[in-house]
Design a protein around this motif. Sequence first.
Motif, PDB file in Angstrom:
ATOM      1  N   GLY A   5      60.844 -42.738  -5.398  1.00 54.36           N
ATOM      2  CA  GLY A   5      60.064 -42.111  -6.295  1.00 54.36           C
ATOM      3  C   GLY A   5      59.955 -40.778  -6.655  1.00 54.36           C
ATOM      4  N   LEU A   6      60.393 -39.950  -5.651  1.00 56.72           N
ATOM      5  CA  LEU A   6      60.711 -38.418  -6.087  1.00 56.72           C
ATOM      6  C   LEU A   6      61.832 -38.349  -6.616  1.00 56.72           C
ATOM      7  N   LEU A   7      62.935 -38.964  -6.564  1.00 53.21           N
ATOM      8  CA  LEU A   7      64.173 -39.006  -7.552  1.00 53.21           C
ATOM      9  C   LEU A   7      63.734 -39.440  -8.894  1.00 53.21           C
ATOM     10  N   LEU A   8      62.845 -40.473  -8.899  1.00 55.40           N
ATOM     11  CA  LEU A   8      62.604 -40.927 -10.378  1.00 55.40           C
ATOM     12  C   LEU A   8      61.835 -39.815 -11.046  1.00 55.40           C
ATOM     13  N   GLY A   9      60.828 -39.319 -10.252  1.00 53.29           N
ATOM     14  CA  GLY A   9      60.145 -38.310 -10.828  1.00 53.29           C
ATOM     15  C   GLY A   9      60.602 -37.153 -11.404  1.00 53.29           C
ATOM     16  N   LEU A  10      61.813 -36.672 -10.508  1.00 52.40           N
ATOM     17  CA  LEU A  10      62.738 -35.598 -10.716  1.00 52.40           C
ATOM     18  C   LEU A  10      63.586 -35.686 -12.097  1.00 52.40           C
ATOM     19  N   PHE A  11      64.110 -37.007 -12.166  1.00 55.43           N
ATOM     20  CA  PHE A  11      64.737 -37.336 -13.402  1.00 55.43           C
ATOM     21  C   PHE A  11      63.960 -37.310 -14.503  1.00 55.43           C
ATOM     22  N   GLY A  12      62.681 -37.924 -14.422  1.00 54.06           N
ATOM     23  CA  GLY A  12      61.720 -37.754 -15.648  1.00 54.06           C
ATOM     24  C   GLY A  12      61.541 -36.337 -16.049  1.00 54.06           C
ATOM     25  N   VAL A  14      63.295 -33.733 -15.608  1.00 58.07           N
ATOM     26  CA  VAL A  14      64.743 -33.050 -16.427  1.00 58.07           C
ATOM     27  C   VAL A  14      64.856 -33.738 -17.565  1.00 58.07           C
ATOM     28  N   GLY A  15      64.813 -35.052 -17.621  1.00 60.57           N
ATOM     29  CA  GLY A  15      64.966 -35.711 -18.995  1.00 60.57           C
ATOM     30  C   GLY A  15      64.059 -34.959 -19.992  1.00 60.57           C
ATOM     31  N   THR A  16      62.721 -34.712 -19.790  1.00 57.10           N
ATOM     32  CA  THR A  16      61.650 -34.348 -20.282  1.00 57.10           C
ATOM     33  C   THR A  16      62.000 -33.065 -21.056  1.00 57.10           C
ATOM     34  N   GLY A  17      62.679 -32.167 -19.962  1.00 55.04           N
ATOM     35  CA  GLY A  17      62.897 -31.000 -20.268  1.00 55.04           C
ATOM     36  C   GLY A  17      64.100 -30.696 -21.293  1.00 55.04           C
ATOM     37  N   VAL A  19      65.090 -32.951 -23.457  1.00 53.30           N
ATOM     38  CA  VAL A  19      64.555 -33.637 -24.818  1.00 53.30           C
ATOM     39  C   VAL A  19      63.800 -32.396 -25.442  1.00 53.30           C
ATOM     40  N   ALA A  20      63.108 -31.791 -24.691  1.00 53.28           N
ATOM     41  CA  ALA A  20      61.983 -30.568 -25.216  1.00 53.28           C
ATOM     42  C   ALA A  20      63.200 -29.673 -25.972  1.00 53.28           C
ATOM     43  N   ILE A  21      63.992 -29.265 -25.121  1.00 48.36           N
ATOM     44  CA  ILE A  21      64.998 -28.182 -25.519  1.00 48.36           C
ATOM     45  C   ILE A  21      65.684 -28.463 -26.841  1.00 48.36           C
ATOM     46  N   THR A  22      66.327 -29.714 -26.400  1.00 42.58           N
ATOM     47  CA  THR A  22      67.073 -30.217 -27.640  1.00 42.58           C
ATOM     48  C   THR A  22      66.129 -30.107 -29.272  1.00 42.58           C
ATOM     49  N   GLU A  23      65.180 -30.750 -28.832  1.00 44.21           N
ATOM     50  CA  GLU A  23      64.131 -30.670 -30.118  1.00 44.21           C
ATOM     51  C   GLU A  23      63.849 -29.361 -30.529  1.00 44.21           C
ATOM     52  N   ALA A  24      63.698 -28.260 -29.733  1.00 45.65           N
ATOM     53  CA  ALA A  24      63.389 -27.090 -30.359  1.00 45.65           C
ATOM     54  C   ALA A  24      64.791 -26.568 -30.793  1.00 45.65           C
TER      55      ALA A  24
END
Length: 208
Positions: A5-12, A14-17, A19-24
């Motif tokens: 669960g912690l790993l999935l949360g971490l991946f989530g 990182v992935g969101t970050g 995407v946000a950076i790429t979008e910016a």
Amino acid sequence: MLRVGLLLGLFGVVGTGIVAITEALTREQIAANERAALRQAIEAVLPSTTYNNPILEDTLQVSDPLLGTENPILAYRARRDSQPVAVILTPVAPEGYNGAIKLLVGIHYDGSLAGVRVLSHKETPGLGDEIEEGKSEWILGFRNRSLGNPPESKWQVKRDGGTFDQFTGATVTPRAIVKAVRNTLKYFENHRHRLFSKEEEHFHGSPR
């Protein structure tokens, strides 16, 4: 399970970050590309040698039904030694065959057209897309026209009794553009002094 669960949360996270950076980064690049394209289009209808002010910064937000859209647009004002030279407007031809056609219309202070270009459209390839400068010279025919040249009653395609050519198999598209350019000239005639008034507020920002 907790570790997974912690790993999935971490991946989530990182992935969101990412995407946000790429979008910016992409947003900034898109804005820069749009600004460069706008500058190039303005140069095509009004050479920079004709004015000496920062045209992309000397702007005014305007809105009028004659401009074909309910949304405000920016008027780019060209001056030479503080004297008005021309205004560049980005009206919309709402009655294109496949939807709205966004235009760039340059108008000299005397009311004559510096030129017209198509900024974006969804017209049918091989038919309506002849409005593009790269496909035909039709759009160049507006240069030096005005409400008196031809007379306003002749601001129509030839099929409707006017002056302007239509395309074989595609009348709706040129009809929409002729009408939009004519309406933009009417708007300019009604608001010429306001458009160049130094008392009007300047709006500095990204092109709409």
